[in-house]
Design a protein around this motif. Sequence first.
Motif, PDB file in Angstrom:
ATOM      1  N   LYS A  90      28.852 -35.745  11.757  1.00 11.55           N
ATOM      2  CA  LYS A  90      29.218 -37.136  11.467  1.00 11.55           C
ATOM      3  C   LYS A  90      29.446 -37.337   9.969  1.00 11.55           C
ATOM      4  N   ILE A  91      30.438 -38.129   9.663  1.00 14.43           N
ATOM      5  CA  ILE A  91      30.761 -38.477   8.286  1.00 14.43           C
ATOM      6  C   ILE A  91      30.583 -39.982   8.140  1.00 14.43           C
ATOM      7  N   ILE A  92      29.851 -40.395   7.136  1.00 14.14           N
ATOM      8  CA  ILE A  92      29.644 -41.824   6.881  1.00 14.14           C
ATOM      9  C   ILE A  92      30.540 -42.270   5.732  1.00 14.14           C
ATOM     10  N   ALA A  93      31.345 -43.290   5.992  1.00 16.67           N
ATOM     11  CA  ALA A  93      32.181 -43.916   4.969  1.00 16.67           C
ATOM     12  C   ALA A  93      31.712 -45.364   4.800  1.00 16.67           C
ATOM     13  N   ARG A  94      32.399 -46.110   3.944  1.00 21.14           N
ATOM     14  CA  ARG A  94      32.029 -47.516   3.718  1.00 21.14           C
ATOM     15  C   ARG A  94      33.070 -48.453   4.323  1.00 21.14           C
ATOM     16  N   ARG A  95      32.619 -49.600   4.779  1.00 23.45           N
ATOM     17  CA  ARG A  95      33.549 -50.616   5.240  1.00 23.45           C
ATOM     18  C   ARG A  95      34.468 -51.033   4.084  1.00 23.45           C
ATOM     19  N   GLY A 151      43.342 -46.553  18.500  1.00 22.21           N
ATOM     20  CA  GLY A 151      42.186 -45.955  19.173  1.00 22.21           C
ATOM     21  C   GLY A 151      41.233 -45.283  18.210  1.00 22.21           C
ATOM     22  N   LEU A 152      41.145 -45.777  17.000  1.00 20.90           N
ATOM     23  CA  LEU A 152      40.296 -45.198  15.969  1.00 20.90           C
ATOM     24  C   LEU A 152      39.180 -46.184  15.614  1.00 20.90           C
ATOM     25  N   PRO A 153      38.113 -45.729  14.979  1.00 19.10           N
ATOM     26  CA  PRO A 153      37.877 -44.387  14.437  1.00 19.10           C
ATOM     27  C   PRO A 153      37.425 -43.392  15.500  1.00 19.10           C
ATOM     28  N   ILE A 154      37.546 -42.117  15.163  1.00 18.29           N
ATOM     29  CA  ILE A 154      37.019 -41.081  16.042  1.00 18.29           C
ATOM     30  C   ILE A 154      35.495 -41.144  16.037  1.00 18.29           C
ATOM     31  N   PRO A 155      34.833 -40.618  17.077  1.00 19.65           N
ATOM     32  CA  PRO A 155      33.375 -40.770  17.211  1.00 19.65           C
ATOM     33  C   PRO A 155      32.564 -40.170  16.066  1.00 19.65           C
ATOM     34  N   GLU A 156      33.115 -39.187  15.381  1.00 22.49           N
ATOM     35  CA  GLU A 156      32.362 -38.528  14.306  1.00 22.49           C
ATOM     36  C   GLU A 156      32.217 -39.384  13.056  1.00 22.49           C
ATOM     37  N   VAL A 157      32.937 -40.486  12.967  1.00 18.24           N
ATOM     38  CA  VAL A 157      32.932 -41.315  11.748  1.00 18.24           C
ATOM     39  C   VAL A 157      32.145 -42.605  11.970  1.00 18.24           C
ATOM     40  N   LYS A 158      31.252 -42.888  11.023  1.00 16.60           N
ATOM     41  CA  LYS A 158      30.467 -44.118  11.032  1.00 16.60           C
ATOM     42  C   LYS A 158      30.695 -44.834   9.699  1.00 16.60           C
ATOM     43  N   HIS A 159      30.419 -46.128   9.692  1.00 15.61           N
ATOM     44  CA  HIS A 159      30.639 -46.915   8.470  1.00 15.61           C
ATOM     45  C   HIS A 159      29.387 -47.682   8.081  1.00 15.61           C
ATOM     46  N   LEU A 190      22.017 -47.637   4.389  1.00 23.07           N
ATOM     47  CA  LEU A 190      22.590 -46.306   4.623  1.00 23.07           C
ATOM     48  C   LEU A 190      21.568 -45.404   5.294  1.00 23.07           C
ATOM     49  N   GLU A 191      20.341 -45.412   4.780  1.00 23.28           N
ATOM     50  CA  GLU A 191      19.317 -44.546   5.372  1.00 23.28           C
ATOM     51  C   GLU A 191      18.986 -44.984   6.798  1.00 23.28           C
ATOM     52  N   GLU A 192      18.975 -46.273   7.040  1.00 25.04           N
ATOM     53  CA  GLU A 192      18.718 -46.756   8.401  1.00 25.04           C
ATOM     54  C   GLU A 192      19.795 -46.267   9.366  1.00 25.04           C
ATOM     55  N   LEU A 193      21.044 -46.248   8.902  1.00 21.89           N
ATOM     56  CA  LEU A 193      22.131 -45.729   9.732  1.00 21.89           C
ATOM     57  C   LEU A 193      21.945 -44.235   9.986  1.00 21.89           C
ATOM     58  N   ILE A 194      21.594 -43.493   8.930  1.00 25.99           N
ATOM     59  CA  ILE A 194      21.363 -42.045   9.078  1.00 25.99           C
ATOM     60  C   ILE A 194      20.253 -41.778  10.087  1.00 25.99           C
ATOM     61  N   LEU A 195      19.170 -42.522   9.978  1.00 26.58           N
ATOM     62  CA  LEU A 195      18.037 -42.324  10.894  1.00 26.58           C
ATOM     63  C   LEU A 195      18.407 -42.723  12.314  1.00 26.58           C
ATOM     64  N   ALA A 196      19.188 -43.789  12.455  1.00 26.44           N
ATOM     65  CA  ALA A 196      19.598 -44.215  13.790  1.00 26.44           C
ATOM     66  C   ALA A 196      20.504 -43.175  14.456  1.00 26.44           C
ATOM     67  N   VAL A 199      24.309 -35.842  10.858  1.00 26.91           N
ATOM     68  CA  VAL A 199      25.138 -36.387   9.778  1.00 26.91           C
ATOM     69  C   VAL A 199      25.428 -35.292   8.749  1.00 26.91           C
ATOM     70  N   GLY A 200      26.714 -35.013   8.549  1.00 27.23           N
ATOM     71  CA  GLY A 200      27.091 -33.930   7.654  1.00 27.23           C
ATOM     72  C   GLY A 200      27.454 -34.357   6.248  1.00 27.23           C
ATOM     73  N   ALA A 201      28.043 -35.549   6.107  1.00 27.79           N
ATOM     74  CA  ALA A 201      28.532 -35.939   4.782  1.00 27.79           C
ATOM     75  C   ALA A 201      28.680 -37.451   4.668  1.00 27.79           C
ATOM     76  N   PHE A 202      28.705 -37.890   3.429  1.00 24.76           N
ATOM     77  CA  PHE A 202      28.988 -39.280   3.045  1.00 24.76           C
ATOM     78  C   PHE A 202      30.182 -39.212   2.110  1.00 24.76           C
ATOM     79  N   ILE A 203      31.150 -40.120   2.284  1.00 27.51           N
ATOM     80  CA  ILE A 203      32.339 -40.115   1.435  1.00 27.51           C
ATOM     81  C   ILE A 203      32.476 -41.456   0.732  1.00 27.51           C
ATOM     82  N   ALA A 204      32.823 -41.413  -0.554  1.00 25.14           N
ATOM     83  CA  ALA A 204      32.970 -42.650  -1.325  1.00 25.14           C
ATOM     84  C   ALA A 204      33.927 -42.438  -2.486  1.00 25.14           C
TER      85      ALA A 204
END
Length: 470
Positions: free
Chosen positions: A146-151, A175-183, A210-216, A222-227
């Motif tokens: 999973k990759i976490i980006a920002r809204r 039909g996006l985002p793909i399941p591997e991406v969270k915001h 951010l940490e709450e999302l990672i823990l959830a 979770v592999g990476a965060f992009i910013a």
Amino acid sequence: MSTQYDTERLRKSDAAHILHPASVVADVSNNGPARIFVEGKGAFITDTEGKKMLDGVGGLWCMNIGYGRTEIGDAMKAASDQMGYFHTFAGASNPAQIELAEKLIAKMPDHITKVFFGSSGSDANDTLMKIVWYYNGLRGKPEKRKIIARRQAYHGTTIATASLTGLASFHRNFGLPIPEVKHTSLPHYYREAGFNESEEEFSTRLARELEELILAEGPETVGAFIAEPIMGAGGVITPPKGYFAAVQAILKKHDILFICDEVVCGYGRTGHWFGHQLYDIRPDMIATAKGLTSGYFPMSAAFISDDIWKVLRDGSATLGAFAHGFTYSGHPVGSAVALANLAIIEGENLVANSAQTGAYLHAQLNDTFGNHAHIGEIRGVGLLGALQLMADRDTKTGFDLKHKIAARCAVAIGNHGVIVRPLPTADSLAFSPPLTLTLSEADQMVDAIKKGINQVMGELNAEERKGMAA
């Protein structure tokens, strides 16, 4: 002013044959392109009807060295005459790619030691996303995908990078985002902070979210965060105090890589060579494009740390070839263009000019709009910035987006000879002029922006003035 071009014929032909990017299809089909540009020099660009405009957006955040640089054409011709093209698959290379890699790695932090060349910012981020998966698979952690980006962030338009992009219009009907991406949360202090919440408290809260999302999701997934150091198309949003320090501590705690998207910020735009230098970011991976060639050639450079490269190197003993690449990776003509572009940036001290002229431009904007009833915030660093449009700055009441105030302001400013970019989601006007910008050209920008904004605000009807509370 008459020109050699038949503008009406070109408009009709364009409307009949071309699907334009990021444009309203029906509008272009019915009316043709808004303008057809044919010539550029320095910070100015001219259309088929002879109208000359100051390009306050630098193409798409990329025209760092200015238009009409014959040095680039000379470099391109020499490289084309010498060979033109050969691929870099199966270990093939060319001298220009090698020299470019040396030059770029020398500008990177010490732990960033390898570069992969592509054709766009989208493919750079796509490449790094795949490397995250490849790297974690080789480490025996294939579930860390999973990759976490920002809204409200922007990272590209491929299937993967449009998923990373946190703008709804890039997801809707695809039909996006793909399941591997969270915001996770948007770090815009002006619009998102709570009552009496300091910047540091806001940053702490966002890191906690951010940490709450990672823990959830499960840190093991979770592999990476992009910013982006400064968010570009999402509104030219600068990070609040303490934000990246707080975020990086969370990432390190949970074994999560940091992808730094420098596609807009890189190569002098912020008054530093790269945005990560400005905010003390220590990324594991870096995506660059745009200013790498100042738009003269489609090229990207994606960087990885030595630790990541060693895992890839050792994994090749069992997996064989790195099964990723593009026909134009390490293109010899593109590499020659990038080298010539970097030589101009260095030789003309354009990074310093970005800092100095950028500071002047921001000072002039603050003098002009610091107390303006409809400008809530003036953001940015160097020759990168935005004006936040508001129905009422005192109550932080934004305009209703259906009225398209930003787009209307951009048209009015264009009528005064300066191009700025409306950012509808953020209801902002963005600017990123060439790094060659002079003080007099900065004054011209501010004057046109002032006239255009005041014109639109003076024409608002009662409904438009009411706005919509944030």
